[in-house]
Design a protein around this motif. Structure first.
Motif, mmCIF file in Angstrom:
data_model
loop_
_atom_site.group_PDB
_atom_site.id
_atom_site.type_symbol
_atom_site.label_atom_id
_atom_site.label_comp_id
_atom_site.label_asym_id
_atom_site.label_seq_id
_atom_site.Cartn_x
_atom_site.Cartn_y
_atom_site.Cartn_z
ATOM 1 N N ASN A 6 0.820 -1.211 0.000
ATOM 2 C CA ASN A 6 0.000 0.000 0.000
ATOM 3 C C ASN A 6 0.855 1.263 0.000
ATOM 4 O OD1 ASN A 6 -2.339 -1.417 -0.063
ATOM 5 N ND2 ASN A 6 -2.914 -1.026 2.046
ATOM 6 N N PHE B 53 -5.416 1.364 -3.065
ATOM 7 C CA PHE B 53 -4.906 1.549 -1.706
ATOM 8 C C PHE B 53 -5.985 1.184 -0.682
ATOM 9 C CE2 PHE B 53 -4.353 4.026 2.149
ATOM 10 C CZ PHE B 53 -3.030 3.792 2.460
ATOM 11 N N TRP C 235 0.478 9.059 5.139
ATOM 12 C CA TRP C 235 0.582 7.598 5.187
ATOM 13 C C TRP C 235 2.033 7.163 5.410
ATOM 14 C CZ3 TRP C 235 -1.695 3.536 6.590
ATOM 15 C CH2 TRP C 235 -1.079 2.301 6.359
ATOM 16 N N THR D 253 -5.291 3.519 10.703
ATOM 17 C CA THR D 253 -5.505 3.217 9.282
ATOM 18 C C THR D 253 -6.917 3.602 8.842
ATOM 19 O OG1 THR D 253 -6.079 0.913 9.810
ATOM 20 C CG2 THR D 253 -3.785 1.374 9.219
ATOM 21 N N GLY E 279 -6.462 -2.435 -0.496
ATOM 22 C CA GLY E 279 -5.338 -2.991 0.259
ATOM 23 C C GLY E 279 -5.519 -2.824 1.755
ATOM 24 N N GLN E 280 -6.036 -1.667 2.171
ATOM 25 C CA GLN E 280 -6.279 -1.447 3.596
ATOM 26 C C GLN E 280 -7.353 -2.406 4.117
ATOM 27 O OE1 GLN E 280 -3.570 -0.058 4.235
ATOM 28 N NE2 GLN E 280 -4.215 1.704 5.426
#
Length: 194
Positions: A61, A101, A183, A135, A104-105
């Protein structure tokens, strides 16, 4: 008339009101994450801290969000050079990478659940809860960034983003780079303090 007032106001204080507003938002987000990461460190020192491996997808990510920052900068440069075709392509690429992204999280959270790391409730540990909060709140801000990129993309379809009208793409690029930098900070923080 409203545009004339904004231009006049801009020339008096030297900063466009929307730029000023964006920087206020960015500063407030920085303060919020500074509080979260400070609380993380304090709580970790109190003990009862679950040690577990961070999901490997967080590194992927990180690469994805860096690439999205590159495509966003390319969109900005394309607008400055009136390359509207490249502008649209790079905005779409940024949208795609931003969505990748977030997926992916989501997968990182699934990995946490699979390893019995939960958010809140009985049987959970503050270590896991902090990871979900850090997150998750970043993910929320990334969603707002994606909305901003989408609005900029649709504006580009109406030829409202070009070298003589850079405010929208400039604000969007600034906010997107900030989210990428945030991030990177979170990822490095978690690696060093995990």
């Amino acid at each position: 008339m409203a545009n004339e007032q904004i231009k006049e106001h801009n020339s008096r204080i030297g900063v466009h009101p929307l730029k000023f507003s964006l920087w206020l938002i960015i500063i407030s987000i920085i303060m919020m994450f500074a509080a979260f990461t400070s609380a993380y460190i304090v709580r970790r020192e109190e003990g009862n801290w679950l040690e577990y491996d961070l999901p490997a997808i967080l590194l992927i990510n990180t690469v994805v969000i860096i690439l999205s920052s590159v495509t966003m900068q390319m969109a900005h440069n394309a607008a400055k050079n009136n390359n509207l075709k490249l502008l649209k392509m790079m905005l779409l690429a940024t949208l795609g990478l931003g969505i990748a992204f977030l997926i992916g999280q989501w997968n990182a959270w699934a990995d946490l659940v699979q390893n019995n790391v939960y958010f809140g409730g009985s049987g959970s540990n503050p270590a896991g809860s902090f990871l979900y909060v850090l997150t998750g709140v970043h993910g929320f801000h990334l969603i707002t960034g994606l909305i901003f990129v989408a609005i900029t993309y649709f504006s580009s379809l109406k030829y409202k983003v070009h070298s003589k009208n850079m405010l929208r793409i400039h604000l969007c690029t600034t906010y997107w780079h900030f989210l990428g930098g945030l991030w990177l900070y979170l990822y490095i923080f978690l690696r060093l303090n995990h």
